[in-house]
Design an enzyme around this catalytic site. Structure first.
Site: not given
Ligand code: AMP
Ligand code: MG
Length: 490
Positions: A252, A262
């Site tokens: 993702d 990201d």
């Molecule tokens: P990441 O590891 O940052 O790429 O995030 C993985 C998933 O978790 C993605 O769907 C993000 O949008 C979600 N995500 C990460 N941090 C948050 C947050 N603080 N609130 C809501 N969703 C989050």
């Molecule tokens: Mg992400």
């Protein structure tokens, strides 16, 4: 230069595939202020400086007011996280507010990261903390200036809210932009949910807008998959050459355009350590620096599986087979440039391998060593001119031996020394976003002073220039800076 009245917003992806979105509104923030704005990006987006100072602009980038023709929605996608398939992820804290069309005819999707909860927030709070927005803001622009494809950052705003992580921290919103934020996970979501019609629309949308050349081929899907394979291979070759570790290479977080996307617990190498893990939550080192090339292929396999909708196994294999040769040849080309060679030769692999082995053994600084290679004079037997380079190594004997081989190779290089030095300094950055530099900017910002963010941004805007007044920013990281813990919690 475009002004607000001539802003042209559209939403091509939303219009084509509304199923890829769910509406979500930004939280109401009573007291916003601008932390920093990136004038280079602002100019690239053709947003005029006066407008960027206006209340309307601040309201737009904090999600308090929609842009003309804009909207506010989160994208749905799935993904493999640390090797495990997760059927639904999506933008948990990113709001898409529309696609800006510049007067040059380019399209850029704008996203607000940290503006509020979305239908995909799961247990998250939809917020971002100032610390993580500063890191992404600085890193993505640094990557862009290093000529590495990436999403970019326009601005950071403070929401004047406290956000709870391990402790209370200031909340912030990052305005970022890219041609497209479509991820491998978008294909995975519609494939694994058996939404074939939507998957077809997604592929058609990508072919039409992002892969028009491939769309003309006999087998557009095969050509597109191959192009994604190649873009990913080239991107990862660039990361390996510059010493960048993404930290969370889940599918993702992989862009179909081959952009770095990201930024969470990423890290630029200080000392050369191939097993470097930038993410303290990555206990097995799945996403360690040296693992990235093979993880890129693993992720492409997950994407390629979704292309079984249109391709047979042999065609998929055929596309994936391009990965390794493209990555290796681009990496070789980049490393040859870093060493100042006009062209890569087979025997250079051993020479480069030996240098990296010495650096790893002695924990030499990756960026500083490469930058200083340009001072080597192939016509001198002494090491007079490269004392600073030798000083990067605790035991100088192995590197002296290596330098003798290097000089021999340079004498067989068609480039004149002056030309070589110029070229080398255009590919070996003097300045990178070392973790400790980002941390210093974060510490100042948490004390209310944003000037260090602006200073770092200025320095990293021309990473290949000497900028002697900023020499201190090119120094080795202090010990505390090498021991910083960066986790997914942001
Ligand atoms: P990441 O590891 O940052 O790429 O995030 C993985 C998933 O978790 C993605 O769907 C993000 O949008 C979600 N995500 C990460 N941090 C948050 C947050 N603080 N609130 C809501 N969703 C989050
Ligand atoms: Mg992400």
């Amino acid at each position: 230069m475009a002004t607000q009245s001539t802003f042209s917003f559209t939403n091509r992806f939303y219009n084509a595939i509304p199923e890829a979105y769910q509406h979500a509104a930004a939280s109401v923030f009573a007291d916003n202020h601008l932390v920093c704005i990136n004038d280079t990006a602002r100019n690239d987006l053709m947003i005029c400086a006066d407008h960027a100072k206006s209340e309307n602009f601040l309201a737009m980038i904090t999600g308090q007011q929609l842009p003309p023709n804009g909207f506010s929605a989160a994208q749905v996608y799935a993904g493999h996280q640390f090797g495990q398939y997760v059927p639904q992820l999506g933008d948990g804290r990113a709001l898409n507010i529309g696609e800006l069309k510049t007067d040059r005819g380019e399209y850029y999707e704008l996203q607000l990261k940290g503006a509020g909860i979305t239908p995909f927030s799961r247990h998250g709070d939809g917020r971002a903390v100032l610390r993580s927005t500063i890191r992404e803001y600085l890193a993505s622009e640094a990557m862009h200036q290093l000529d590495i494809p990436t999403t970019r950052a326009l601005a950071i705003t403070s929401t004047s809210e406290q956000v709870w992580r391990e402790q209370a921290e200031p909340g912030a919103i990052l305005t970022r932009f890219a041609t497209s934020h479509i991820r491998f996970g978008h294909f995975e979501y519609f494939f694994h949910h058996n939404k074939k019609a939507t998957l077809n629309k997604l592929a058609d949308f990508c072919l039409t807008h992002y892969f028009p050349e491939q769309n003309k081929s006999d087998n557009p899907h095969l050509a597109m998959l191959q192009a994604i394979v190649e873009r990913t291979a080239r991107l990862i070759a660039k990361w390996q050459a510059v010493g960048f570790t993404h930290g969370v290479l889940n599918t993702d977080n992989m862009s179909i355009l081959g952009l770095t996307i990201d930024y969470g617990p990423f890290g630029f190498l200080d000392t050369y350590q191939p097993s470097f893990i930038s993410n303290t939550s990555d206990h097995t080192g799945r996403y360690a620096f040296e693992q990235q090339p093979s993880i890129g292929l693993w992720n492409l396999n997950a994407l390629a599986y979704t292309f079984s909708t249109w391709l047979n196994t042999e065609q998929i294999r055929q596309a994936l087979r391009h990965y390794e040769p493209v990555l290796v040849s681009h990496y070789n080309e980049l490393m040859a440039q870093k060493l100042g060679f006009s062209q890569w030769r087979q025997s250079d692999t051993e020479l480069i391998g030996q240098l990296l082995a010495i650096m790893a053994q002695q924990q030499a600084d990756y960026t500083r060593v490469f930058r200083q290679l340009s001072y080597v004079d192939e016509h001198q037997t002494s090491f007079e001119r490269c004392q600073a380079l030798l000083d990067e190594f605790a035991d100088q004997q192995p590197i002296e031996q290596w330098l003798n081989q290097y000089k021999t190779r340079l004498r067989d290089n068609p480039l004149a020394r002056t030309e070589r030095v110029i070229r080398q300094n255009q590919v070996n950055p003097k300045y990178i976003l070392r973790n400790y530099l980002a941390q210093n900017a974060i510490n100042s910002a948490y004390a209310g002073d944003y000037s260090e963010i602006a200073r770092l941004q200025t320095i990293l805007a021309t990473p290949f220039d000497e900028q002697p007044r900023y020499n201190a920013y090119a120094k080795q990281a202090p010990q505390w800076g090498k021991e910083l813990n960066i986790s997914c919690s942001s």
